[in-house]
Design a protein around this motif. Sequence first.
Motif, PDB file in Angstrom:
ATOM      1  N   LEU B  12       0.785  -1.467  -0.116  1.00  0.00           N
ATOM      2  CA  LEU B  12       0.180   0.121   0.513  1.00  0.00           C
ATOM      3  C   LEU B  12       1.043   1.457  -0.201  1.00  0.00           C
ATOM      4  O   LEU B  12       1.709   1.368   1.090  1.00  0.00           O
ATOM      5  N   TYR B  14       0.355   5.564  -0.656  1.00  0.00           N
ATOM      6  CA  TYR B  14      -0.106   6.701  -0.611  1.00  0.00           C
ATOM      7  C   TYR B  14       0.775   7.927  -0.352  1.00  0.00           C
ATOM      8  O   TYR B  14       1.073   8.427   1.268  1.00  0.00           O
ATOM      9  N   THR B  47      -3.735   7.361   8.528  1.00  0.00           N
ATOM     10  CA  THR B  47      -4.101   6.770   6.725  1.00  0.00           C
ATOM     11  C   THR B  47      -4.082   5.487   6.507  1.00  0.00           C
ATOM     12  O   THR B  47      -5.302   5.128   5.840  1.00  0.00           O
ATOM     13  N   ALA B  51      -6.908   3.967   4.475  1.00  0.00           N
ATOM     14  CA  ALA B  51      -7.056   3.141   3.314  1.00  0.00           C
ATOM     15  C   ALA B  51      -8.095   1.400   3.623  1.00  0.00           C
ATOM     16  O   ALA B  51      -8.826   1.358   2.811  1.00  0.00           O
ATOM     17  N   ARG B  54     -11.353   2.237   2.507  1.00  0.00           N
ATOM     18  CA  ARG B  54     -11.932   3.302   1.456  1.00  0.00           C
ATOM     19  C   ARG B  54     -12.313   4.824   2.069  1.00  0.00           C
ATOM     20  O   ARG B  54     -12.441   5.337   0.953  1.00  0.00           O
ATOM     21  N   ILE B  56      -9.553   7.073   1.801  1.00  0.00           N
ATOM     22  CA  ILE B  56      -9.080   7.329   1.174  1.00  0.00           C
ATOM     23  C   ILE B  56      -8.408   6.797   0.145  1.00  0.00           C
ATOM     24  O   ILE B  56      -8.769   5.788  -0.080  1.00  0.00           O
ATOM     25  N   GLU B  57      -8.421   6.767  -1.083  1.00  0.00           N
ATOM     26  CA  GLU B  57      -7.697   6.210  -2.612  1.00  0.00           C
ATOM     27  C   GLU B  57      -6.658   6.042  -2.482  1.00  0.00           C
ATOM     28  O   GLU B  57      -6.099   6.804  -2.605  1.00  0.00           O
ATOM     29  N   PRO B  58      -5.389   4.742  -2.125  1.00  0.00           N
ATOM     30  CA  PRO B  58      -4.387   4.576  -1.893  1.00  0.00           C
ATOM     31  C   PRO B  58      -3.820   4.937  -3.552  1.00  0.00           C
ATOM     32  O   PRO B  58      -4.535   4.645  -4.800  1.00  0.00           O
ATOM     33  N   ASP B  59      -2.517   5.259  -3.364  1.00  0.00           N
ATOM     34  CA  ASP B  59      -2.385   5.736  -4.999  1.00  0.00           C
ATOM     35  C   ASP B  59      -1.950   4.004  -5.357  1.00  0.00           C
ATOM     36  O   ASP B  59      -1.594   3.787  -6.664  1.00  0.00           O
ATOM     37  N   ARG B  60      -1.391   3.246  -5.389  1.00  0.00           N
ATOM     38  CA  ARG B  60      -0.936   1.358  -5.053  1.00  0.00           C
ATOM     39  C   ARG B  60      -1.477   0.577  -4.140  1.00  0.00           C
ATOM     40  O   ARG B  60      -1.329   1.477  -2.479  1.00  0.00           O
ATOM     41  N   SER B  71     -10.728  -2.851  -4.104  1.00  0.00           N
ATOM     42  CA  SER B  71     -10.578  -1.317  -5.108  1.00  0.00           C
ATOM     43  C   SER B  71     -11.777  -1.985  -6.249  1.00  0.00           C
ATOM     44  O   SER B  71     -12.224  -1.083  -6.139  1.00  0.00           O
TER      45      SER B  71
END
Lengths: 254, 234
Positions: B12, B14, B47, B51, B54, B56-60, B71
């Motif tokens: 994960l 972010y 954070t 995650a 959700r 927040i939306e993780p970058d990867r 997701s």
Amino acid sequence: MNGIETVFPALLALGLVAVAVAMSLYQRLDLERDIGVAVVRSFVQLTAIGYVIDYIFGLESLGAVVVLLTGMVLFAGWTSARRVRDVPRAFVVATGAIAVAAAATLAVLLLLRIVPPTARYLIPLGGMVIGNSMNAASLTLTSIRDNIAEQRLKVESALAVGATSRQAVSPILRTALKGAMIPLIDSTKTAGVIFLPGTMVGMIVGGAAPLEAAKLQLVVLYMLLGSVSIAAILVGLLSYRSFFTPRHQFRRPP
Amino acid sequence: MGSAAKIEISGLGYAVEGTGILKGISVGIPGGKITCVVGPSGAGKSTLLRAINRLIEPDRGEVYLDGLATSGMDPLELRRRVGMVFQTPAFFEASVEEAVLYGARLAGKAADPDRLLGLVGLDASLRGRAPRDLSVGEQQRVSISRALALEPEVLLMDEPTSALDERSRQRIEELVVGLNRDLGLTIVLVSHALDQVERVADRIILVVGGRLEGEWSRKDLEGRGVRRLLSGRL
């Protein structure tokens, strides 16, 4: 007297502005510059729009009226969005809401034949609708932005139990819409008792019969109530989305 | 990926405005246990919690719930299964009852406010009171009750006792242990207080600078204590 000399007697009223400037200097309000800018801008803008409207009256073309009103809507949207530079898409939201509010109310007035489709009615009434919708748009936008920042914890706690972003901000939207509409509702309630509204003043001073002036003033007040509601609701429904992702998350982390 | 994990966090990442908050965390969270997330301020603990449901939306990377990628899930449905309680309780609702039932009503789920208040040790007579008139400790219990109204499988708790006095802290701790024991609820608790971690944790995850720095089970604690376990790492 058809030229610019027509407006010169208005400059005599500048004596009163001098009092305001003296006051500002005496009390160190630091407002002299602002007052000066306001005086010069209002003189230039009102004289210029006087010429423009005069010119459009001469054209007798509804197309020209639409062009002028469109220009006013764009300027209103820009002015409103400038107050909330940190809100994405604010210009599009404000301009769209003001345009729909103005178009809808003027369309009703025309379709019900309350006013004739002439520049003499459409320009001043359109200007009033656009101006009041702009104020409503600005109030709604700033209220939503400020409350989403201040009440972020409450919004997030609603999102966390499965509320959509719309559901999570609905108390904030309600507050914003009320805030935008209450001033006009109050002034409509007190119209004629505490103050005479502008249209009526203008018509009576211009020589119209008081009842005739009252009739048009009522049209104006009801029209404004309608347009302000439309503008505020549209701004509310469109602008909150800028703060969230489609997956009901805050776009900006705390 | 351990098949027994209720939640599996995988790689994960972010970042906010170019600053990495989570830097490739992978860790499994077992079902039916209390997992404590510890680490210094700004380590990315909150954070990480956000995650998981959700917010927040993780970058990867990916978070799996019962082996399914979150997701790909409806975030509203996910948040109903994975409840969350924050450091500071906050409600729009005018009454305790409305606050407790808020999420359940949105989900169209029947819920009994008296039972829910009872679960968190609050008297049913508080139903009509305004949440802001209660103590912060009571408000925190209202927010736990509101999360429980959705009958979640997992409860995320972001420093739920750090704003509370000693007595309220203790009651929330007992509540956390009780919910885990009686309802089999999987709990992920972010905490600053090591003595609290020692009292409630089945598992400990240490996060520092957005990275996983260690994980221990209850067994590792025995005879050593959490302070010695983490000494020099916080």
